[in-house]
Design an enzyme around this catalytic site. Structure first.
Site, PDB file in Angstrom:
ATOM      1  CB  THR A  98      -0.945   0.055   1.220  1.00 28.64           C
ATOM      2  OG1 THR A  98      -1.624   1.315   1.200  1.00 28.64           O
ATOM      3  CG2 THR A  98      -0.224  -0.116   2.545  1.00 28.64           C
TER       4      THR A  98
ATOM      5  CD  GLU B 249      -2.553  -0.146   5.665  1.00 31.41           C
ATOM      6  OE1 GLU B 249      -3.569  -0.096   4.940  1.00 31.41           O
ATOM      7  OE2 GLU B 249      -1.616   0.678   5.591  1.00 31.41           O
TER       8      GLU B 249
ATOM      9  CE  LYS C 167      -7.945   4.652  -1.898  1.00 28.56           C
ATOM     10  NZ  LYS C 167      -8.696   3.764  -1.050  1.00 28.56           N
TER      11      LYS C 167
ATOM     12  CD1 TRP D 203      -3.410   4.002  -1.533  1.00 26.74           C
ATOM     13  CD2 TRP D 203      -4.102   6.056  -1.014  1.00 26.74           C
ATOM     14  NE1 TRP D 203      -4.252   3.913  -0.456  1.00 26.74           N
ATOM     15  CE2 TRP D 203      -4.689   5.155  -0.113  1.00 26.74           C
ATOM     16  CE3 TRP D 203      -4.384   7.417  -0.882  1.00 26.74           C
ATOM     17  CZ2 TRP D 203      -5.545   5.552   0.909  1.00 26.74           C
ATOM     18  CZ3 TRP D 203      -5.247   7.815   0.132  1.00 26.74           C
ATOM     19  CH2 TRP D 203      -5.815   6.888   1.011  1.00 26.74           C
TER      20      TRP D 203
END
Ligand code: AMP
Length: 550
Positions: free
Chosen positions: A186, A331, A438, A443
């Site tokens: 990420t 996550e 975003k 991202w």
């Protein structure tokens, strides 16, 4: 005293075995990268996953090895999901929208041995390969007829040829359910991308949660279409939850525009789907322009960015589709919350219900949420007190890959989102502490963009902010201060950035200012900039540096 029940490990291979036995002729339909539709069954999936497990073992894949994929949502990617994890190796799903250097970083950091990839990404893999000397085998996920005449990749292997050389006898090994199953990086925080390493146990528990009535509510009667990519948090777990429940699975390949999705949904009888708001906006615009309405689609799980209330209303009133707004993160596997109103809310009028649904929803069982102040004190659940959202549970990250701590606070993971929680447990995101943007569910690092911009000799300072955009939710805007005596215009600056970042990262607008607002500690006050320029991309004539889903 321990209970006396069997201690059978929760392993992903059991999903495949279950589907093969219980739902052997349930269909999986997959859009191939070159366009055709491919269809087979869970029986075929199980057989080919075993063949692939044999083929990868022959290439040296062992327990704990990392195998990367760069692939669309298609049947070969699904086979890799089970062949790799089921063998005790780790499936590293890579985001092909990353810039080549970022991709090389994560491939090296993961120490990937083998890369499986779709033909769309051949040029990207060719660019990355020289930066990744540790990769031993590159496998193109296609058949001989679609192999390129030549490639810069030495010894490029053909997926179908590899499978054809292998038998389908393979016994899925048994091991500890806490064994790593998949890895997803990420970039939703500052610094280098960080790896989230899921386990068989966490993924299985997450699959049960995803299946529950107020989340995806999956049953044998469903036909599910994950639009959310299989390279982004395991397509939110649908590739596991579908075989668990015997759902027909429809994989859209590279065609994610409204017209293609609508056509596929109608042709295959899709009942439920999942994706980011940008995708649903495209679908809604297409259906509206053509005067269409889905005949079988009844619910859609939406998350990754805030789903606008107006779109939730449109889906309900114009298209008879219930939008279930969820919040989650890489996550958090990702399911954290779901937004189905409570029984007592049935008395609310339609507009109040849509307003409720536009919040991010209540924690699903297994996930605990709280909001805290700057000192870590829990704030009241009054729907007003905003603080950082903290989360914990058995499918929430405890530390990043290779020991990079996510700095848990008292066992809770700080999400970087600012939220309120009300007395019913309904959470609403109000802001973000992490300095990222975003766009269309993906991202963009404002810091990387600033670093790239500030390297221009004519710039003294640069700040990149995320600004509301009608299609992409947010797009980057660059606020730049020129050095005295230097000249540069927007076009020249964008051209300068062009070679350094992915094209869809390029700021939609550059604003030259005399100075940037600075805080007491010398930090640029981005909040002020965000407020000042909040609406500049919401006019009628808005264009963007992205033309398709980024
Ligand atoms: P990712 O790890 O890429 O899935 O991004 C997770 C982040 O996306 C969260 O921390 C939020 O900032 C944002 N996000 C996810 N779902 C929502 C939602 N429903 N509404 C607003 N933001 C969301």
């Amino acid at each position: 005293m321990f209970g006396l029940m069997m201690d059978r490990p929760l392993l992903l291979s059991s999903l495949l075995e279950h589907a093969e036995q219980q739902y052997s002729d349930v269909e999986i339909v997959s859009r191939e990268t070159h366009g055709d539709l491919f269809r087979y069954t869970y029986r075929d999936l199980a057989r080919r996953a075993r063949q692939l497990a044999n083929a990868l073992a022959a290439l040296g894949m062992a327990s704990g090895s990392r195998v990367a994929t760069l692939a669309w949502n298609n049947h070969r990617h699904l086979e890799a999901y089970f062949a790799v994890s089921g063998s005790g190796a780790v499936l590293h799903t890579c985001n092909p929208r990353l810039h080549a250097e970022q991709l090389a970083y994560i491939l090296n950091h993961a120490e990937d041995d083998i890369v499986l990839f779709d033909s769309t990404f051949l040029p990207l893999v060719e660019a990355v390969a020289p930066m990744c000397p540790g990769i031993r085998a590159f496998v193109l996920m296609t058949d001989e007829a679609h192999m390129p005449a030549q490639s810069k990749l030495q010894g490029l292997l053909c997926y179908e040829t590899l499978l054809a050389t292998q038998g389908d006898a393979f016994t899925w090994p048994e091991f500890d359910e806490r064994t790593a199953s998949s890895l997803c990086f990420t970039s939703g925080t500052t610094g280098n991308p960080k790896g989230v390493l899921y386990s068989h146990r966490s993924t299985m528990l997450h699959s049960f949660a995803l299946t529950m009535p107020d989340t995806l509510s999956l049953s044998v009667r469903d036909c599910v279409l994950p639009v959310v990519p299989m390279f982004h948090v395991n397509a939110w777990g649908i590739p596991y939850a579908a075989p668990m429940n015997g759902c027909k699975l429809v994989l859209p390949g590279p065609r994610l525009d409204g017209a293609s999705l609508f056509e596929l949904m109608e042709a295959e009888g899709v009942t439920c789907s999942a994706g980011v708001p940008t995708i649903w906006l495209g679908l809604a615009q297409f259906m509206e322009s053509q005067g269409l309405k889905p005949s079988t689609m009844r619910r859609s799980v939406v998350g990754g960015s805030a789903m606008p209330q107006s779109l939730i209303r449109d889906f309900a009133e114009k298209f008879d589709v219930e939008v279930r707004h969820c919040w989650g993160m890489t996550e958090t596997s990702p399911l954290g919350t779901q937004g189905v109103p409570l029984a007592k809310h049935a008395a609310l009028d339609a507009e109040q219900q849509y307003a409720l649904r536009s919040k991010q929803g209540r924690a699903v069982f297994g996930v605990q949420l709280k909001v805290v102040d700057i000192d870590g004190n829990a704030l009241p659940r009054d729907g007003k007190s905003a603080g950082e959202l903290m989360v914990r549970g058995p499918w929430i990250v405890s530390e990043y890959f290779k020991g990079e701590k996510p700095a848990l606070r008292d066992g809770w993971f700080p999400t970087g989102d600012i939220a309120t929680i009300d007395a019913d447990g309904t959470m609403q995101i109000t802001d973000r502490v992490k300095d990222v943007i975003k766009s269309g569910g993906e991202w963009i690092s404002s810091i990387d963009l600033e670093n790239a911009a500030i390297a221009h000799p004519a710039l003294a300072m640069a700040a990149v902010i995320g600004v509301k955009h009608p299609k992409w939710d947010e797009r980057p805007v660059l606020c730049a201060v020129k050095k005295p005596g230097h000249e540069i215009d927007e076009a020249a600056l964008l051209e300068f950035l062009g070679g350094k970042v992915a094209k869809w990262w390029l700021p939609d607008q550059v604003i030259f200012v005399d100075s940037l607002p600075m805080g007491a500690t010398g930090k640029i006050q981005k909040m002020d900039l965000r407020q000042k320029y909040a609406d500049i991309l919401c006019g009628d004539a808005v264009t963007s540096n992205v033309s398709t889903s980024p």
